[in-house]
Motif scaffolding. Sequence first.
Motif, PDB file in Angstrom:
ATOM      1  N   GLY A 159       0.813  -1.215   0.000  1.00  0.00           N
ATOM      2  CA  GLY A 159       0.000   0.000   0.000  1.00  0.00           C
ATOM      3  C   GLY A 159       0.841   1.257   0.000  1.00  0.00           C
ATOM      4  O   GLY A 159       0.501   2.237  -0.643  1.00  0.00           O
ATOM      5  N   GLY A 160       1.934   1.232   0.744  1.00  0.00           N
ATOM      6  CA  GLY A 160       2.813   2.395   0.745  1.00  0.00           C
ATOM      7  C   GLY A 160       2.486   3.399   1.836  1.00  0.00           C
ATOM      8  O   GLY A 160       1.763   3.098   2.773  1.00  0.00           O
ATOM      9  N   PRO A 161       3.028   4.618   1.685  1.00  0.00           N
ATOM     10  CA  PRO A 161       2.986   5.585   2.791  1.00  0.00           C
ATOM     11  C   PRO A 161       1.594   6.084   3.180  1.00  0.00           C
ATOM     12  O   PRO A 161       1.380   6.412   4.346  1.00  0.00           O
ATOM     13  CB  PRO A 161       3.857   6.737   2.278  1.00  0.00           C
ATOM     14  N   SER A 162       0.656   6.166   2.246  1.00  0.00           N
ATOM     15  CA  SER A 162      -0.660   6.690   2.625  1.00  0.00           C
ATOM     16  C   SER A 162      -1.473   5.614   3.314  1.00  0.00           C
ATOM     17  O   SER A 162      -1.591   4.496   2.815  1.00  0.00           O
ATOM     18  CB  SER A 162      -1.430   7.173   1.398  1.00  0.00           C
ATOM     19  N   LEU A 163      -2.041   5.961   4.444  1.00  0.00           N
ATOM     20  CA  LEU A 163      -2.718   4.945   5.252  1.00  0.00           C
ATOM     21  C   LEU A 163      -3.941   4.374   4.547  1.00  0.00           C
ATOM     22  O   LEU A 163      -3.986   3.192   4.213  1.00  0.00           O
ATOM     23  CB  LEU A 163      -3.109   5.584   6.592  1.00  0.00           C
TER      24      LEU A 163
ATOM     25  N   VAL B 204      -6.714   0.683   0.717  1.00  0.00           N
ATOM     26  CA  VAL B 204      -7.782   0.368  -0.228  1.00  0.00           C
ATOM     27  C   VAL B 204      -7.212  -0.019  -1.586  1.00  0.00           C
ATOM     28  O   VAL B 204      -7.643  -1.005  -2.196  1.00  0.00           O
ATOM     29  CB  VAL B 204      -8.755   1.567  -0.362  1.00  0.00           C
ATOM     30  N   SER B 205      -6.199   0.723  -2.063  1.00  0.00           N
ATOM     31  CA  SER B 205      -5.695   0.413  -3.405  1.00  0.00           C
ATOM     32  C   SER B 205      -5.007  -0.944  -3.440  1.00  0.00           C
ATOM     33  O   SER B 205      -5.220  -1.724  -4.375  1.00  0.00           O
ATOM     34  CB  SER B 205      -4.751   1.517  -3.889  1.00  0.00           C
ATOM     35  N   SER B 206      -4.204  -1.277  -2.420  1.00  0.00           N
ATOM     36  CA  SER B 206      -3.520  -2.571  -2.511  1.00  0.00           C
ATOM     37  C   SER B 206      -4.497  -3.714  -2.240  1.00  0.00           C
ATOM     38  O   SER B 206      -4.425  -4.757  -2.885  1.00  0.00           O
ATOM     39  CB  SER B 206      -2.313  -2.623  -1.574  1.00  0.00           C
ATOM     40  N   ALA B 207      -5.461  -3.534  -1.338  1.00  0.00           N
ATOM     41  CA  ALA B 207      -6.447  -4.592  -1.110  1.00  0.00           C
ATOM     42  C   ALA B 207      -7.248  -4.850  -2.379  1.00  0.00           C
ATOM     43  O   ALA B 207      -7.522  -5.995  -2.737  1.00  0.00           O
ATOM     44  CB  ALA B 207      -7.382  -4.210   0.036  1.00  0.00           C
ATOM     45  N   THR B 208      -7.601  -3.777  -3.099  1.00  0.00           N
ATOM     46  CA  THR B 208      -8.356  -3.936  -4.337  1.00  0.00           C
ATOM     47  C   THR B 208      -7.530  -4.694  -5.371  1.00  0.00           C
ATOM     48  O   THR B 208      -8.008  -5.643  -5.999  1.00  0.00           O
ATOM     49  CB  THR B 208      -8.750  -2.551  -4.898  1.00  0.00           C
ATOM     50  N   THR B 209      -6.262  -4.272  -5.536  1.00  0.00           N
ATOM     51  CA  THR B 209      -5.404  -4.949  -6.511  1.00  0.00           C
ATOM     52  C   THR B 209      -5.290  -6.439  -6.206  1.00  0.00           C
ATOM     53  O   THR B 209      -5.538  -7.291  -7.063  1.00  0.00           O
ATOM     54  CB  THR B 209      -3.984  -4.333  -6.473  1.00  0.00           C
ATOM     55  N   PHE B 210      -4.930  -6.753  -4.962  1.00  0.00           N
ATOM     56  CA  PHE B 210      -4.672  -8.159  -4.626  1.00  0.00           C
ATOM     57  C   PHE B 210      -5.959  -8.983  -4.614  1.00  0.00           C
ATOM     58  O   PHE B 210      -5.985 -10.123  -5.075  1.00  0.00           O
ATOM     59  CB  PHE B 210      -3.984  -8.250  -3.264  1.00  0.00           C
ATOM     60  N   GLY B 211      -7.040  -8.398  -4.093  1.00  0.00           N
ATOM     61  CA  GLY B 211      -8.308  -9.121  -4.072  1.00  0.00           C
ATOM     62  C   GLY B 211      -8.745  -9.445  -5.491  1.00  0.00           C
ATOM     63  O   GLY B 211      -9.161 -10.569  -5.792  1.00  0.00           O
ATOM     64  N   PHE B 212      -8.621  -8.466  -6.379  1.00  0.00           N
ATOM     65  CA  PHE B 212      -9.024  -8.649  -7.765  1.00  0.00           C
ATOM     66  C   PHE B 212      -8.176  -9.725  -8.433  1.00  0.00           C
ATOM     67  O   PHE B 212      -8.691 -10.685  -9.007  1.00  0.00           O
ATOM     68  CB  PHE B 212      -8.899  -7.308  -8.494  1.00  0.00           C
TER      69      PHE B 212
ATOM     70  N   ILE C 297       2.293   1.351  -3.590  1.00  0.00           N
ATOM     71  CA  ILE C 297       1.445   1.965  -4.609  1.00  0.00           C
ATOM     72  C   ILE C 297       1.323   3.473  -4.403  1.00  0.00           C
ATOM     73  O   ILE C 297       1.444   4.261  -5.341  1.00  0.00           O
ATOM     74  CB  ILE C 297       0.030   1.341  -4.568  1.00  0.00           C
ATOM     75  N   THR C 298       1.109   3.886  -3.153  1.00  0.00           N
ATOM     76  CA  THR C 298       0.817   5.304  -2.930  1.00  0.00           C
ATOM     77  C   THR C 298       2.056   6.176  -2.970  1.00  0.00           C
ATOM     78  O   THR C 298       1.968   7.378  -2.749  1.00  0.00           O
ATOM     79  CB  THR C 298       0.078   5.509  -1.598  1.00  0.00           C
ATOM     80  N   SER C 299       3.227   5.589  -3.247  1.00  0.00           N
ATOM     81  CA  SER C 299       4.382   6.444  -3.481  1.00  0.00           C
ATOM     82  C   SER C 299       4.344   6.968  -4.915  1.00  0.00           C
ATOM     83  O   SER C 299       4.986   7.957  -5.238  1.00  0.00           O
ATOM     84  CB  SER C 299       5.677   5.658  -3.241  1.00  0.00           C
ATOM     85  N   ARG C 300       3.565   6.289  -5.779  1.00  0.00           N
ATOM     86  CA  ARG C 300       3.463   6.744  -7.169  1.00  0.00           C
ATOM     87  C   ARG C 300       2.096   7.347  -7.448  1.00  0.00           C
ATOM     88  O   ARG C 300       1.985   8.387  -8.054  1.00  0.00           O
ATOM     89  CB  ARG C 300       3.739   5.549  -8.094  1.00  0.00           C
TER      90      ARG C 300
ATOM     91  N   PHE D  48      -1.900   8.481  -6.052  1.00  0.00           N
ATOM     92  CA  PHE D  48      -2.599   9.080  -4.891  1.00  0.00           C
ATOM     93  C   PHE D  48      -1.600   9.740  -3.940  1.00  0.00           C
ATOM     94  O   PHE D  48      -1.752   9.656  -2.734  1.00  0.00           O
ATOM     95  CB  PHE D  48      -3.394   8.028  -4.094  1.00  0.00           C
ATOM     96  N   ARG D  49      -0.561  10.377  -4.474  1.00  0.00           N
ATOM     97  CA  ARG D  49       0.446  10.937  -3.570  1.00  0.00           C
ATOM     98  C   ARG D  49      -0.139  12.057  -2.723  1.00  0.00           C
ATOM     99  O   ARG D  49      -0.945  12.855  -3.187  1.00  0.00           O
ATOM    100  CB  ARG D  49       1.641  11.459  -4.361  1.00  0.00           C
ATOM    101  N   GLY D  50       0.263  12.097  -1.487  1.00  0.00           N
ATOM    102  CA  GLY D  50      -0.185  13.165  -0.608  1.00  0.00           C
ATOM    103  C   GLY D  50      -1.579  12.938  -0.061  1.00  0.00           C
ATOM    104  O   GLY D  50      -2.058  13.675   0.783  1.00  0.00           O
ATOM    105  N   LYS D  51      -2.256  11.891  -0.590  1.00  0.00           N
ATOM    106  CA  LYS D  51      -3.574  11.570  -0.030  1.00  0.00           C
ATOM    107  C   LYS D  51      -3.392  10.894   1.333  1.00  0.00           C
ATOM    108  O   LYS D  51      -2.329  10.394   1.666  1.00  0.00           O
ATOM    109  CB  LYS D  51      -4.312  10.617  -0.972  1.00  0.00           C
ATOM    110  N   LEU D  52      -4.477  10.890   2.102  1.00  0.00           N
ATOM    111  CA  LEU D  52      -4.395  10.291   3.436  1.00  0.00           C
ATOM    112  C   LEU D  52      -4.326   8.771   3.324  1.00  0.00           C
ATOM    113  O   LEU D  52      -5.104   8.167   2.643  1.00  0.00           O
ATOM    114  CB  LEU D  52      -5.642  10.695   4.228  1.00  0.00           C
TER     115      LEU D  52
END
Lengths: 288, 406
Positions: free
Chosen positions: A229-233, A238-246, A279-282, A284-288
Amino acid sequence: MDISFVILVEMLYAVASLVLISAGLAVVFGMMKVINLAHGEFMMMGGYATITAVGLGVNVFVAMLVIAPLIVGLIGLVVERLVIRHLYGRLVDTMLATWGLSLMFIGLATMIFGNTTTGISTPIAGFAVGDYQINGYNFFIIVVAILLVIALYALFRGTRAGLIARGTMQRSDMAAALGYSPDRIYMATFFCGSALSGLAGAILAPLVGLVPTSGGAYIAKAFITVIAGGPSLIAGLVSSATTFGFVSQVFTFAISPVIGEVALLIAAVILLRAMPQGITSRFFRGKL
Amino acid sequence: MSLKRREFLGGTAALTTAALLPGAALAADTITLGSILDTSGNFDAYGKPMDQAMRLAVAEINATGGLLGREVAVKAYDTQSDMALYSQYANRLTRQDQVDVVHGGILSASREAIRQTMRRSETLYFYNVQYEGGVCDRNIFVTGVTPTQQVEVLVPYAMKKSGPKVHILAADYNYGQITARWIKKFVEDNGGEVVATDFFPLDVSDFGSTITKIQQTAPDLVVAPLVGGAHLSFFRQWAAAGMKDKIALASTTMGVGNEHKVLTAEEGNGIMVAYNYSQELDTPENKAFKAKWEEAYGDTSAIHELAVSTYQGILLWAEGVRTAGTTDRMPVIEALETGVSIVGPAGNIAIDPQTHHATLDVHIMEVQDQGMTVVETLNQVEPLDTQAVCNLQENPDDNKQYEIQI
């Protein structure tokens, strides 16, 4: 038509359960940088708390949504006060300490509940979609995961407590200079993280046969999801769970459940090779 | 005084012999039964009742005057569900304790870890567990059921009750793989068709997508040799999805560790299984066995298939010793090879001389209100799978586990 709906539900369910499994770890590891190898055991204790409460006659939803998170949160509080607080900032040491904790919790659970499989049945009946039967409990898990993400977002973005917690995790010296006690903020955050793990264990309990070593089955997936998932909590979760679940569900339906698990791991390797910071290092940067 | 090496060695040897003598004298008075089981750790749900059953059987033998007028002593080791400890304790049992017989081992891996040690040290070995079949070794006796003994009986019954299209869900290691092959064979022999076979690693606990897949293949019957706590989730999720009343379900493993007592009545009712033992067996031997167990341990709910196999294994060995009139290994093996039999809690059980496996009664049962109701009993089912590859009478020096080609 029916089958595509059923597969869609299964995919959402896979994503939702990854979100649930990883949420507690995202707070403890993602935010606080404590490598909590006892995360799976916190979930296991959430499961046992639920089963015990239901056995004592408590409504199953109260047991899952209130009692289990509270109990596991309190256990987390004790652990934080006795062990973890001495180890903040010492990544490798927390790993060793929490691994020891995980062995201890397995031993304690074995002593109390015995090394046998226990469980409760699911409280929601299955229903038919065309020719297919769906597990009604899947919807419950999906709903809880969505609510959880919304609640986390609201907490960290919308409240002062969330702002202070985030600030302290970034610069605890500045937070201290502004008059907040980092010690207590760390404590509260660890409590929340443990409670989330307990909640996940409680909600998954009716689907599985619980043994004291059950936690081991979740720990790898939780770490993979949080690290990828990376730095954003929340965006990371959500993004990594979606990727892996899919990915895992596509391969599960197309080939077999084993290949689904393999695909999940391969996806994680490729993802981390392409984006070592997650993922969030590339995106959704700066998002929570 | 100068001490020469020869004198020193001679003296030491004499001393050692003297030190060993009390042990030797003791061994002459009592017969020692070595036991090696996981009574703690991951597999203690299997191992603890087996240990209790072993002690119960030995106490019973001693209460009736022992064997050949000698008392039977137990030397038991707890392997803590750790495969490395098996070879260590096996060495201790055979070298240091020099026991007359060893009973034990639970997982196939643990059996293979100690089988060669037993053979090399010429210690008679009993493996009292349901397993995948194929072990061919004159030093070992196996008293648990093998896949064909269950599948041969269970599959035709379940197909008759449901229909010819079968979907198999199996645990992904040698037991599940081999059992799945046997299921396929017996489904086809009975005019049916296997529409799909899925294998699951032991830690898989999410069967949502599998249940959807099963509905796509639309079988009449699901046969599930799934193993362990995580796989128990399948039966739970199957019921939660409301599939239980739509497609029939049979299993060769559900209930071995008393799993049917963990599932609620609504989740478990109607699952078809086939075993050597059920607590609900209505025979005088079983009633007596349960009464003795209750007297010794209080609660009979822990008794399971493997515990009864252990109990019967020890009674068979004792019968072999009585027939042979000695505890020496070869005479006992030869005595057991005459087809020694006993009537145990699970019915009549006899040693098959050709394979050193057991010919036993198999009961078809249906789970009903957390118990197992016996529907049909087949008497004296032979271990056909192992018989197909193993003939110790023609080839007494054989020493391997065959992978049975079907």
